[in-house]
Motif scaffolding. Sequence first.
Motif, PDB file in Angstrom:
ATOM      1  N   PRO A  45     143.702  25.688  62.510  1.00 45.94           N
ATOM      2  CA  PRO A  45     142.807  24.666  61.948  1.00 45.94           C
ATOM      3  C   PRO A  45     142.631  24.746  60.428  1.00 45.94           C
ATOM      4  O   PRO A  45     142.566  23.722  59.762  1.00 45.94           O
ATOM      5  CB  PRO A  45     141.475  24.900  62.670  1.00 45.94           C
ATOM      6  N   ILE A  46     142.606  25.951  59.876  1.00 49.66           N
ATOM      7  CA  ILE A  46     142.399  26.088  58.429  1.00 49.66           C
ATOM      8  C   ILE A  46     143.629  25.589  57.671  1.00 49.66           C
ATOM      9  O   ILE A  46     143.498  24.849  56.682  1.00 49.66           O
ATOM     10  CB  ILE A  46     142.044  27.540  58.052  1.00 49.66           C
ATOM     11  N   MET A  47     144.814  25.945  58.152  1.00 47.18           N
ATOM     12  CA  MET A  47     146.046  25.451  57.516  1.00 47.18           C
ATOM     13  C   MET A  47     146.105  23.930  57.572  1.00 47.18           C
ATOM     14  O   MET A  47     146.470  23.287  56.590  1.00 47.18           O
ATOM     15  CB  MET A  47     147.282  26.002  58.237  1.00 47.18           C
ATOM     16  N   ALA A  48     145.784  23.381  58.734  1.00 49.59           N
ATOM     17  CA  ALA A  48     145.826  21.921  58.906  1.00 49.59           C
ATOM     18  C   ALA A  48     144.849  21.243  57.956  1.00 49.59           C
ATOM     19  O   ALA A  48     145.182  20.244  57.311  1.00 49.59           O
ATOM     20  CB  ALA A  48     145.524  21.554  60.353  1.00 49.59           C
ATOM     21  N   PHE A  49     143.648  21.795  57.844  1.00 50.67           N
ATOM     22  CA  PHE A  49     142.632  21.209  56.968  1.00 50.67           C
ATOM     23  C   PHE A  49     143.059  21.298  55.505  1.00 50.67           C
ATOM     24  O   PHE A  49     142.930  20.331  54.752  1.00 50.67           O
ATOM     25  CB  PHE A  49     141.289  21.918  57.190  1.00 50.67           C
ATOM     26  N   ARG A  50     143.602  22.441  55.096  1.00 49.02           N
ATOM     27  CA  ARG A  50     144.079  22.597  53.708  1.00 49.02           C
ATOM     28  C   ARG A  50     145.188  21.600  53.391  1.00 49.02           C
ATOM     29  O   ARG A  50     145.241  21.036  52.306  1.00 49.02           O
ATOM     30  CB  ARG A  50     144.601  24.008  53.471  1.00 49.02           C
ATOM     31  N   HIS A  51     146.083  21.409  54.367  1.00 52.20           N
ATOM     32  CA  HIS A  51     147.186  20.471  54.148  1.00 52.20           C
ATOM     33  C   HIS A  51     146.659  19.041  54.013  1.00 52.20           C
ATOM     34  O   HIS A  51     147.112  18.286  53.150  1.00 52.20           O
ATOM     35  CB  HIS A  51     148.188  20.567  55.297  1.00 52.20           C
ATOM     36  N   LEU A  52     145.693  18.683  54.842  1.00 52.90           N
ATOM     37  CA  LEU A  52     145.104  17.340  54.750  1.00 52.90           C
ATOM     38  C   LEU A  52     144.399  17.147  53.406  1.00 52.90           C
ATOM     39  O   LEU A  52     144.482  16.073  52.809  1.00 52.90           O
ATOM     40  CB  LEU A  52     144.134  17.091  55.902  1.00 52.90           C
ATOM     41  N   LEU A  53     143.711  18.169  52.933  1.00 53.84           N
ATOM     42  CA  LEU A  53     143.055  18.086  51.617  1.00 53.84           C
ATOM     43  C   LEU A  53     144.084  17.945  50.500  1.00 53.84           C
ATOM     44  O   LEU A  53     143.883  17.174  49.558  1.00 53.84           O
ATOM     45  CB  LEU A  53     142.196  19.317  51.359  1.00 53.84           C
TER      46      LEU A  53
END
Length: 129
Positions: free
Chosen positions: A95-103
């Motif tokens: 989830p953290i990687m996915a969120f960072r990528h979306l940001l």
Amino acid sequence: MTQEILSGRLLNEFKTIKAMVEIYCKAHGDGKGLVECDQCQDFLDYAHEKLDRCPYGQQKPTCNKCPVHCYKPDRREMARKIMIYSGPRMLLPHPIMAFRHLLAERGPVPGKPPAGASNRHQRIKLKQV
């Protein structure tokens, strides 16, 4: 290929790509989901090299927003397939990687890359000093 030549934002980008490839490989590859199939490992090696040589260096935008297409057309198509399949599936295991990528995708696209900003150029400069 080792990750030690990448750092900062580029290393995070490689870890994200690797996680996406693992998800994709588990469903589509010949391996057991741990990037064991030759095609997925070959793609990861290629992505690692391209990240090292990215002209934006640490200011690299996400690939889909980048004005410089450094992947060859067949590799770009494979990256697109991997990201379309793995992107939505990243939320639960990473989830953290996915969120960072979306940001990162929401960030502005930098203009023309400065000369010598790639990770590779920075490593060569450090070796010469």
